[in-house]
Design an enzyme around this catalytic site. Structure first.
Site, PDB file in Angstrom:
ATOM      1  N   ARG A 143       1.406  -1.018   0.300  1.00  0.00           N
ATOM      2  CA  ARG A 143       0.131   0.200   0.293  1.00  0.00           C
ATOM      3  C   ARG A 143       0.825   1.470   0.066  1.00  0.00           C
ATOM      4  O   ARG A 143       1.780   1.191  -0.026  1.00  0.00           O
ATOM      5  CB  ARG A 143      -0.944  -0.148   1.333  1.00  0.00           C
ATOM      6  CG  ARG A 143      -0.437   0.493   2.610  1.00  0.00           C
ATOM      7  CD  ARG A 143      -0.266   1.749   2.921  1.00  0.00           C
ATOM      8  NE  ARG A 143       0.777   2.223   4.427  1.00  0.00           N
ATOM      9  CZ  ARG A 143       1.733   2.368   4.536  1.00  0.00           C
ATOM     10  NH1 ARG A 143       2.679   1.973   3.252  1.00  0.00           N
ATOM     11  NH2 ARG A 143       2.770   2.144   4.956  1.00  0.00           N
TER      12      ARG A 143
ATOM     13  N   GLY B 270      10.913  -3.453   3.937  1.00  0.00           N
ATOM     14  CA  GLY B 270      11.695  -2.406   4.968  1.00  0.00           C
ATOM     15  C   GLY B 270      11.641  -1.308   3.650  1.00  0.00           C
ATOM     16  O   GLY B 270      11.860  -0.294   4.170  1.00  0.00           O
TER      17      GLY B 270
ATOM     18  N   SER C 254       4.374  -1.285   3.116  1.00  0.00           N
ATOM     19  CA  SER C 254       3.886  -2.420   3.866  1.00  0.00           C
ATOM     20  C   SER C 254       4.080  -3.920   3.662  1.00  0.00           C
ATOM     21  O   SER C 254       3.144  -4.552   3.158  1.00  0.00           O
ATOM     22  CB  SER C 254       1.794  -2.137   3.882  1.00  0.00           C
ATOM     23  OG  SER C 254       1.556  -2.218   5.054  1.00  0.00           O
ATOM     24  N   SER C 255       5.121  -4.136   3.112  1.00  0.00           N
ATOM     25  CA  SER C 255       5.656  -5.387   3.146  1.00  0.00           C
ATOM     26  C   SER C 255       5.094  -6.450   3.957  1.00  0.00           C
ATOM     27  O   SER C 255       4.381  -7.285   3.994  1.00  0.00           O
ATOM     28  CB  SER C 255       7.325  -5.798   2.757  1.00  0.00           C
ATOM     29  OG  SER C 255       7.092  -5.075   4.255  1.00  0.00           O
TER      30      SER C 255
ATOM     31  N   ASP D 211      -2.800  -0.139   7.644  1.00  0.00           N
ATOM     32  CA  ASP D 211      -1.985  -1.251   6.331  1.00  0.00           C
ATOM     33  C   ASP D 211      -2.525  -2.235   6.010  1.00  0.00           C
ATOM     34  O   ASP D 211      -3.106  -2.624   4.962  1.00  0.00           O
ATOM     35  CB  ASP D 211      -0.595  -1.613   6.973  1.00  0.00           C
ATOM     36  CG  ASP D 211       0.074  -0.153   7.050  1.00  0.00           C
ATOM     37  OD1 ASP D 211      -0.339   0.670   6.689  1.00  0.00           O
ATOM     38  OD2 ASP D 211       1.599  -0.453   7.845  1.00  0.00           O
TER      39      ASP D 211
HETATM   40  C1  GLA Z   1       3.290   2.082   9.691  1.00  0.00           C
HETATM   41  C2  GLA Z   1       1.778   1.516  10.425  1.00  0.00           C
HETATM   42  C3  GLA Z   1       0.090   2.190  10.625  1.00  0.00           C
HETATM   43  C4  GLA Z   1       0.407   3.854  10.546  1.00  0.00           C
HETATM   44  C5  GLA Z   1       1.897   4.445   9.691  1.00  0.00           C
HETATM   45  C6  GLA Z   1       2.167   5.955  10.115  1.00  0.00           C
HETATM   46  O1  GLA Z   1       2.670   1.715   7.469  1.00  0.00           O
HETATM   47  O2  GLA Z   1       1.366   0.461  10.357  1.00  0.00           O
HETATM   48  O3  GLA Z   1      -0.041   1.566  11.406  1.00  0.00           O
HETATM   49  O4  GLA Z   1       0.392   3.785  11.780  1.00  0.00           O
HETATM   50  O5  GLA Z   1       2.747   3.361   9.905  1.00  0.00           O
HETATM   51  O6  GLA Z   1       0.610   6.289   9.180  1.00  0.00           O
END
Ligand code: GLA
Length: 393
Positions: free
Chosen positions: A34, A129, A133-134, A179
């Site tokens: 994402r 990393g 959102s891996s 995420d």
């Molecule tokens: C990471 C977390 C999310 C969110 C973002 C910051 O991606 O997994 O839940 O808090 O940071 O917006």
């Protein structure tokens, strides 16, 4: 070049058979990454976020086992195999990359879902990393794989909460719900305005004739388990405790307005006050941004992205010079509406919203200027909004 989906499926199945032997029915599932367009560090404050699911993804080939053993391999870590059993207590450990999957399997079992054993191979076009959102993609892919083998389905909202809990308890990252929700429930061609308090969603179309979403990876790896993320959460809680003294109906920074923030100046420590100001202003920006996109007021939407970046840099202090540089340089390119860091911060990517004709120039400009300053190349690519996690066959 992106391979057609069928070719990718055949490839991962062949690789699966090489590792785990040839016989038996293999299923393939996928879960996207994402990018968050705006609404950063608001999700754990009961606020608003505006992410979309993207094409880079985790793909997972799997086959059931009747002895309860789960064996997971990953093309990103050749030769490593994570092994555990659905019949024994599942504990996090090494290899670390498997903890997200372990957590999901454990949470599904705790939810009372009878699971078979599984052989699985994960393959990743999402940078690990990279702040795209891996981890949520690995979680949702594992959940879909397990449910498919068990012959079951689960509501995506429930699945997102279950995967979030797995990340808290097995990976030690106290993340919000953004995420997992977008990875589970993304819609092709749309971004999602998510209310992180009641989890209601509003999908907003992104006109492909008018807009491009460009991601530039700084190639600086980010970590949410390093302590900074948890510290930001605590600072937000400290601010809430202050506001509750005068108004006990305040449950989260979501319930605080800008006037209250201004009045609190000098009553909270400067750091905690700035953290709270970021969250309150960012919430307002996220909802305003979603409506600007709906109205096709792209310049105004872009301005909100720039403000968001400044707030994350100065008030929330989660940016790094590399992200500041990329976000600022993107704005020097004609046809770029807005740019900002995206995700948790301390590394990872920026996202830019641009006119279609600006993409090539933007990619070239970022590569050139970034390399000249930081002696490494960013990975710049265009992405479109895709569907959330799904079972392919
Ligand atoms: C990471 C977390 C999310 C969110 C973002 C910051 O991606 O997994 O839940 O808090 O940071 O917006």
């Amino acid at each position: 070049m992106q391979q057609p989906p069928d070719a990718q499926n055949e490839k991962i199945k062949r690789e699966f058979q090489r590792i785990f032997a040839a016989e038996g029915r293999i299923h393939v599932v996928r879960a996207p990454g994402r990018v968050n367009l705006i609404g950063e560090h608001t999700d754990y404050n009961d606020g608003f976020v505006f992410p979309m699911a993207i094409e880079p993804e985790v793909r997972l080939a799997c086959r059931s086992r009747d002895d309860g053993m789960v064996r997971i391999a990953s093309t990103a870590f050749p030769g490593e195999l994570a092994e555990f059993s659905v019949n024994e207590k599942i504990v996090p450990g090494d290899p670390k990359w498997a903890n997200y999957s372990k957590g999901v399997v454990a949470e599904l079992i705790m939810a009372g879902i009878p699971l078979p054993g599984m052989d699985a191979l994960m393959s990743n076009t999402l940078p690990v990393g990279g702040g795209l959102s891996s981890s949520a993609a690995i979680e949702l892919a594992t959940a879909h794989a397990m449910l498919t083998l068990a012959g079951l389905t689960m509501d995506p909202g429930r699945l997102a909460l279950l995967c979030q809990k797995a990340e808290h308890e097995y990976a030690g990252a106290p993340v919000g719900i953004m995420d997992q929700t977008i990875v589970a429930s993304g819609r092709a061609g749309h971004a999602m305005l998510l209310d992180c308090r009641d989890l209601s969603k509003q999908f907003v179309p992104l006109d492909p004739n008018e807009l491009r979403v460009v991601i530039a990876n700084s190639m600086v790896k980010h970590e949410l388990t390093g302590g900074e993320y948890a510290q930001r959460r605590r600072q937000c809680e400290e601010a809430v405790a202050h506001f509750r003294q005068s108004d006990p109906s305040i449950r989260a920074l979501r319930d605080v307005n800008l006037k209250q923030i201004e009045e609190a100046k000098g009553k909270l420590s400067d750091v905690v006050w700035r953290r709270a100001r970021h969250v309150v202003t960012e919430n307002a920006r996220a909802t305003a941004f979603a409506s600007k996109i709906g109205l096709k007021k792209y310049e105004e939407a872009g301005e909100l992205m720039v403000q968001s970046h400044h707030s994350l840099r100065d008030d929330y202090e989660v940016s790094i010079p590399e992200l500041d540089f990329l976000a600022a340089e993107a704005m020097n390119v004609k046809g770029v509406y807005g740019a900002r860091m995206t995700g948790g911060g301390f590394g990872g990517c920026i996202v830019a919203l641009t006119q279609p004709r600006a993409v090539e120039h933007l990619a070239g400009h970022l590569a050139r200027t970034y390399e000249a300053t930081f002696a490494r190349l960013p990975n710049v690519f265009v992405t479109t909004a895709t569907q959330g996690a799904s079972v392919l066959k």
